[in-house]
Design an enzyme around this catalytic site. Structure first.
Site, mmCIF file in Angstrom:
data_model
loop_
_atom_site.group_PDB
_atom_site.id
_atom_site.type_symbol
_atom_site.label_atom_id
_atom_site.label_comp_id
_atom_site.label_asym_id
_atom_site.label_seq_id
_atom_site.Cartn_x
_atom_site.Cartn_y
_atom_site.Cartn_z
ATOM 1 N N GLY A 234 0.823 -1.217 0.000
ATOM 2 C CA GLY A 234 0.000 0.000 0.000
ATOM 3 C C GLY A 234 0.848 1.254 0.000
ATOM 4 O O GLY A 234 2.062 1.197 -0.203
ATOM 5 N N ASN A 235 0.219 2.385 0.209
ATOM 6 C CA ASN A 235 0.949 3.646 0.287
ATOM 7 C C ASN A 235 0.260 4.562 1.289
ATOM 8 O O ASN A 235 -0.798 4.236 1.824
ATOM 9 C CB ASN A 235 1.055 4.296 -1.101
ATOM 10 C CG ASN A 235 -0.305 4.602 -1.665
ATOM 11 O OD1 ASN A 235 -0.993 5.484 -1.189
ATOM 12 N ND2 ASN A 235 -0.716 3.832 -2.676
ATOM 13 N N ARG A 236 0.864 5.721 1.518
ATOM 14 C CA ARG A 236 0.410 6.569 2.620
ATOM 15 C C ARG A 236 -0.643 7.603 2.216
ATOM 16 O O ARG A 236 -0.954 8.501 2.979
ATOM 17 C CB ARG A 236 1.627 7.294 3.218
ATOM 18 C CG ARG A 236 2.599 6.345 3.902
ATOM 19 C CD ARG A 236 3.900 7.048 4.228
ATOM 20 N NE ARG A 236 3.687 8.241 5.042
ATOM 21 C CZ ARG A 236 4.534 9.248 5.118
ATOM 22 N NH1 ARG A 236 5.641 9.229 4.424
ATOM 23 N NH2 ARG A 236 4.270 10.282 5.889
#
Ligand code: C5P
Length: 443
Positions: A234-236
């Site tokens: 995932g990412n932020r």
């Protein structure tokens, strides 16, 4: 002077109850020629009008015309009649201060709290509601300096009416035209009645909004690419910028489809009516949902952080930690996951648009490196992806992610700078929606 169309203005004026004392400010813009129509509408509705013009306004329209139509002498400088202490007297007399047209310079001076002529002094000293009807060239209106001035004035409780789009002075057209006098009058009288408060961009009849009747698809959040049933890549990305874009598009009258990946429910719950939310967890889900929604869209804005890669095959059961062969933990086998490329949704919208003529906008969160700075990489990406606009922002520990101020440079498909914006995600969103609306042109 021709009789203006008065029906809407007169209806609003009649509904505004008792006669009011209105200061009509006139600033230096070619639209000053419309000020007498505003004054006449107010007077026809029974209101008393005093005109305060700036020096530069009088280069566009003569004081005698303004005096004749208002029935009172026109004041300009603080020292025209020092004994009368006009800047205080006029400010106290006013039940409403309406500036039409408000030039870019007038907005800047009002924001700075200047009092170097009678109009700015009156705005500073009055306790009455202040309504500003801007008129200027599109680039001046969209310039971050003006956006910033407007945002601050609105925060302080002044009403800044959104300008219309259409033909400007000269050969250009775009957003920045002063709205028609009857709209200005009905909006101002509504403010006087407290009807619209400081709900700045919302016009009573929606006619000045840039995206009325348009459908805008916006993606938001960050995709999660499954590794196994419990883990993901995932990412932020929080989705705040995408949500702010949805709000800004609705402010301008658009119907919005927000395709969201893992955006917090508090953000989604706060979205206005007019936003349809579609959930899409992975890049593939998002590809399908965006392309489906975009089939009847006038613009697609890809604000989501879409994973460039996904695990080649997601395990159907939880991947177990492999047991060390000996008690020496240094002998543990390294773990690796094979990745494959995700489709580039943005690039696909450019090369194979779901609907002809739609405007495509992307974001690029960049970091500088040894090859070049943020803008160098941003420009290369703009050329590679080919979107009409690419909003490039620098990503660091404290910049670009989460609830923090944002700074963007907007590039066109050739990588050339179109605009810059800085401030809250809402301010950046309003800038981008303005630029997008501009590319969409009239319906
Ligand atoms: O390549 P990068 O991820 O920096 O590109 C950012 C822009 O491209 C964003 O607008 C993002 O939504 C879009 N994008 C996409 N599909 C991908 C990767 C990024 O639409 N697979």
């Amino acid at each position: 002077m021709d009789e203006p169309h008065t029906t809407a203005g007169q209806r609003a004026a009649a509904a505004s109850g008792r006669p009011r004392r209105v200061v009509v400010g006139v600033a230096g813009s070619i639209a000053a020629y419309k000020a007498p129509f505003v004054i006449r509408l107010l007077r026809q509705a029974g209101h008393e009008v005093k005109v305060v013009a700036t020096e530069s306004a009088l280069r566009f329209i003569g004081a005698p015309a303004l005096a004749a139509v208002s029935g009172q002498a026109v004041s300009t400088g603080v020292f025209d009649d020092p004994a009368a202490v006009e800047h205080v007297a006029v400010a106290e007399w006013a039940e409403l201060v309406l500036v039409a047209p408000a030039s870019a310079d007038l907005l800047a001076r009002a924001r700075a709290g200047r009092a170097d002529d009678l109009l700015t002094a009156t705005i500073l000293a009055t306790g009455a509601p202040v309504v500003l009807a801007p008129a200027m060239h599109t680039r001046m209106w969209l310039n971050p300096a003006t956006r910033d001035n407007v945002a601050v004035l609105r925060e302080r409780g002044l009403t800044v009416i959104e300008p219309d789009r259409g033909r400007l002075t000269g050969k250009d057209s775009g957003v920045g035209r002063m709205p028609e006098p009857e709209q200005i009058v009905s909006r101002s009288l509504a403010v006087l009645q407290g009807e619209f408060g400081n709900d700045d961009a919302v016009e009573p009849n929606g006619s000045s909004r840039l995206l009325t009747g348009r459908h805008v698809v916006i993606s938001a959040g960050g995709t999660r690419e499954p590794i196994d049933p419990v883990r993901y890549l995932g990412n932020r990305s929080s989705g705040r910028q995408g949500c702010a874009l949805a709000v800004a598009a609705v402010e301008q009258g658009a119907r919005v489809t927000l395709v969201q990946a893992h955006v917090a429910s508090e953000l989604l719950d706060a979205l206005p009516a007019g936003v349809t939310v579609v959930a899409a967890g992975t890049a593939h889900d998002m590809l399908r949902a965006v392309r489906e929604a975009a089939r009847d869209a006038d613009a697609v804005i890809m604000a989501a952080a879409v994973a460039d890669y996904r695990p080649l095959a997601a395990a159907t059961t939880k991947i177990k930690k492999s047991a060390p062969t000996t008690s020496d933990r240094r002998n543990e086998a390294p773990m690796s996951i094979e990745l494959t490329t995700n489709p580039d949704i943005l690039a696909g919208l450019v090369t194979d648009p779901p609907r002809a003529g739609q405007v495509v906008v992307g974001f690029a969160a960049e970091t500088g490196d040894d090859d070049g700075d943020v803008l160098f990489h941003g420009a290369a990406k703009a050329r590679r992806k080919g979107a009409h606009l690419l909003a490039v922002n620098a990503v660091g520990e404290d910049l670009g992610f989460g609830d923090v101020p944002n700074a963007v440079v907007v590039l066109d498909a050739r990588g050339s700078e179109v605009a810059r914006g800085q401030g809250s995600k809402m301010e950046v969103a309003r800038l981008l929606i303005g630029l997008t609306a501009d590319l969409m042109g009239g319906s």
